[in-house]
Design a protein around this motif. Structure first.
Motif, mmCIF file in Angstrom:
data_model
loop_
_atom_site.group_PDB
_atom_site.id
_atom_site.type_symbol
_atom_site.label_atom_id
_atom_site.label_comp_id
_atom_site.label_asym_id
_atom_site.label_seq_id
_atom_site.Cartn_x
_atom_site.Cartn_y
_atom_site.Cartn_z
ATOM 1 N N SER A 47 0.867 -1.115 0.063
ATOM 2 C CA SER A 47 -0.126 -0.185 -0.019
ATOM 3 C C SER A 47 0.894 1.182 -0.139
ATOM 4 O O SER A 47 1.874 1.398 0.715
ATOM 5 C CB SER A 47 -0.860 0.014 1.221
ATOM 6 N N GLY A 48 0.628 2.262 -0.855
ATOM 7 C CA GLY A 48 1.445 3.572 -1.259
ATOM 8 C C GLY A 48 2.467 3.316 -2.040
ATOM 9 O O GLY A 48 3.532 4.210 -2.414
ATOM 10 N N VAL A 99 -0.686 12.412 3.000
ATOM 11 C CA VAL A 99 -1.899 12.413 2.704
ATOM 12 C C VAL A 99 -2.890 12.168 4.100
ATOM 13 O O VAL A 99 -4.155 11.986 3.742
ATOM 14 C CB VAL A 99 -2.167 11.320 1.535
ATOM 15 N N ARG A 100 -2.283 12.031 5.058
ATOM 16 C CA ARG A 100 -2.968 12.001 6.288
ATOM 17 C C ARG A 100 -3.781 10.729 6.436
ATOM 18 O O ARG A 100 -5.011 10.670 6.876
ATOM 19 C CB ARG A 100 -3.714 13.246 6.708
ATOM 20 N N ARG A 101 -3.270 9.553 5.899
ATOM 21 C CA ARG A 101 -4.149 8.323 5.824
ATOM 22 C C ARG A 101 -3.423 7.324 6.880
ATOM 23 O O ARG A 101 -1.973 7.330 7.001
ATOM 24 C CB ARG A 101 -4.353 7.785 4.403
ATOM 25 N N ALA A 102 -4.021 6.508 7.483
ATOM 26 C CA ALA A 102 -3.575 5.304 8.295
ATOM 27 C C ALA A 102 -3.337 4.375 7.154
ATOM 28 O O ALA A 102 -3.913 4.246 6.110
ATOM 29 C CB ALA A 102 -4.486 4.828 9.125
ATOM 30 N N HIS A 103 -2.332 3.420 7.511
ATOM 31 C CA HIS A 103 -2.035 2.256 6.957
ATOM 32 C C HIS A 103 -3.184 1.083 7.133
ATOM 33 O O HIS A 103 -3.778 0.996 8.142
ATOM 34 C CB HIS A 103 -0.724 1.607 7.314
ATOM 35 N N PRO A 104 -3.807 0.472 5.994
ATOM 36 C CA PRO A 104 -4.949 -0.332 6.007
ATOM 37 C C PRO A 104 -4.614 -1.460 7.111
ATOM 38 O O PRO A 104 -5.722 -2.034 7.747
ATOM 39 C CB PRO A 104 -4.971 -1.064 4.631
ATOM 40 N N PHE A 164 1.933 8.155 3.384
ATOM 41 C CA PHE A 164 1.031 7.967 4.042
ATOM 42 C C PHE A 164 0.765 9.230 5.074
ATOM 43 O O PHE A 164 -0.233 10.087 5.083
ATOM 44 C CB PHE A 164 0.960 6.817 5.044
ATOM 45 N N GLU A 165 1.920 9.838 5.402
ATOM 46 C CA GLU A 165 1.636 10.943 6.412
ATOM 47 C C GLU A 165 1.274 12.211 5.404
ATOM 48 O O GLU A 165 0.785 13.244 5.941
ATOM 49 C CB GLU A 165 3.117 11.298 6.999
ATOM 50 N N ARG A 220 -6.367 -4.830 1.393
ATOM 51 C CA ARG A 220 -7.621 -4.214 2.286
ATOM 52 C C ARG A 220 -8.883 -5.281 1.884
ATOM 53 O O ARG A 220 -9.568 -5.217 2.854
ATOM 54 C CB ARG A 220 -7.910 -2.825 1.797
#
Length: 307
Positions: free
Chosen positions: A33-34, A125-130, A122-123, A84
Motif C-alpha cells: 500500500s502506497g 495524505v494523512r491516511r492510516a495504513h490499512p 502516508f503522512e 485491504r
C-alpha cells in the motif's frame, strides 16, 4: 454469481480452450500500500487494458474466465489485488497455478518502496495504513510485507517506486506493456463554427477568421473545406500556410512534453464563422502536416452540415 457465469462460458478439459486462453493477456498487479498500484492501474488503462480494481484474490480465476469469454477489449485485462480486501489470502501462488493449469499465462507486477518513503507518503495524505490498526504506520507496513512475501518472490515485474514520481512510474509501465503506437499522443484537429460556441474540450483554439470567407464567393458557397476548390482558395490566401506551419511547429514542439506528463489526447480546435469552409480546410491541412512529422493526427469537423 461470478462463479456460475464463468463456469457456464468456460468448459474445462479441452486443448483448444486452453490454447485460446493463453492468448488472453492477463496482468496481476499487487504490492505494498502506497507503492503505486493505482498509478500502475491507470497506466495500464492508458494502453488499452480493461482494469478490475480491488479484486479479491479468490476471484482471479473467475475473472480471467469472464475476460476470456468476453473477448474484445477484455482480451487485455489487468486485475489489481488489494490487501485491504477481506477475501485477500496469502496463497497467490496457488491462485496463479490455478490460472496456468486452466491455460492462462498471467504476468505479475509487484510495486514496492522503502519503508521511509511509504511512511512519508502516508503522512503526506494523512491516511492510516490499512493494516495499522491501533499501532504505528511502521507496524502496518511490516504486517503487509509479511503478508505479501510470497507474491513479491514470484513477481514477473518488480518495480521499486522509492525514487519514481507518478509520471515516471506511469511511463515505465507503458513502456513495458504497450507498443509505440499505444503510447503516442493522439492529436485531433477539430474544425468548428464560432457561432455555435467553443468546443469545451479544446486544448488549443485557433481562429481562422482572418482569412477571406469563401461563403462570399458564389461558386464556392455550397461547397465545403473538404472540396478541392475551397481548399485551394483558403490555402492560397496570404498568411494561410504560414499560419498552419506555425501551429504545426508549436504542436510538434510541445507534444513530447504532453506525453511526459501523461496526456494521451490533444484537441486542437480551428474555428471560423460557421465551421464549413475555412476551418475545415485549415484543419485538414494541419492534420496532414502533423502526420508528416510522425504525430498521430486526424481531422474532425464538429459543425460541418449544420447549416
Amino acid at each position: 454469481m461470478v462463479s456460475d457465469s464463468a463456469a457456464a462460458v468456460a468448459p474445462q478439459g479441452t486443448d483448444d480452450g486452453n490454447a485460446s486462453r493463453s492468448s488472453t493477456d492477463l496482468v496481476i498487479v499487487t504490492g505494498v500500500s502506497g507503492g503505486g498500484r493505482s498509478t500502475v492501474a491507470r497506466a495500464l488503462e492508458n494502453v488499452g487494458y480493461y482494469v478490475v480494481d480491488n479484486l479479491p484474490q479468490t476471484l482471479l480465476l473467475e475473472m480471467a474466465e469472464l475476460a476470456h469469454a468476453a473477448g474484445g477489449t477484455a482480451k487485455r485485462t489487468a486485475m489489481v489485488l488489494d490487501v485491504r480486501s477481506r477475501a485477500f489470502s496469502t496463497d497467490l501462488t496457488g491462485a496463479v497455478k490455478a490460472l496456468r493449469d486452466r491455460g492462462f499465462s498471467p504476468r505479475i507486477v509487484f510495486v514496492d518502496a522503502d519503508d521511509k518513503v511509504l511512511i512519508r507518503r502516508f503522512e503526506s495524505v494523512r491516511r492510516a495504513h490499512p493494516l495499522q490498526g491501533n499501532g504505528r504506520l511502521a507496524d502496518g507496513i511490516a504486517a503487509e510485507r509479511e503478508l505479501l512475501l510470497d507474491a513479491r518472490e514470484q513477481a514477473d515485474v518488480l518495480i521499486d517506486t522509492s525514487h519514481l514520481n507518478v509520471n515516471q512510474l506511469r511511463a515505465r509501465i507503458e513502456e513495458m506493456f504497450a507498443g509505440e503506437d499505444s503510447r503516442r499522443l493522439r492529436v485531433t484537429v477539430l474544425s468548428f463554427g464560432f457561432k455555435y460556441g467553443l468546443p469545451p474540450d479544446a486544448d488549443f483554439v485557433l481562429d481562422a477568421r482572418f482569412l477571406p470567407n469563401p461563403y462570399w464567393v458564389p461558386e464556392l458557397r455550397e461547397h465545403t473545406g473538404r472540396d478541392t476548390e475551397v481548399s485551394k482558395y483558403v490555402l492560397g490566401q496570404h498568411g494561410a500556410r504560414t499560419f498552419i506551419e506555425t501551429y504545426a511547429r508549436l504542436i510538434n514542439t510541445t507534444a513530447p512534453g504532453f506525453e511526459r506528463e501523461g496526456k494521451r489526447y490533444l484537441t486542437v480546435a480551428v474555428g471560423c464563422t460557421g465551421g464549413k469552409h475555412r476551418s475545415v480546410a485549415i484543419a485538414e491541412e494541419l492534420a496532414r502536416r502533423l502526420r508528416d512529422v510522425r504525430l498521430a493526427a486526424s481531422a474532425q469537423h464538429r459543425d460541418l452540415g449544420r447549416e
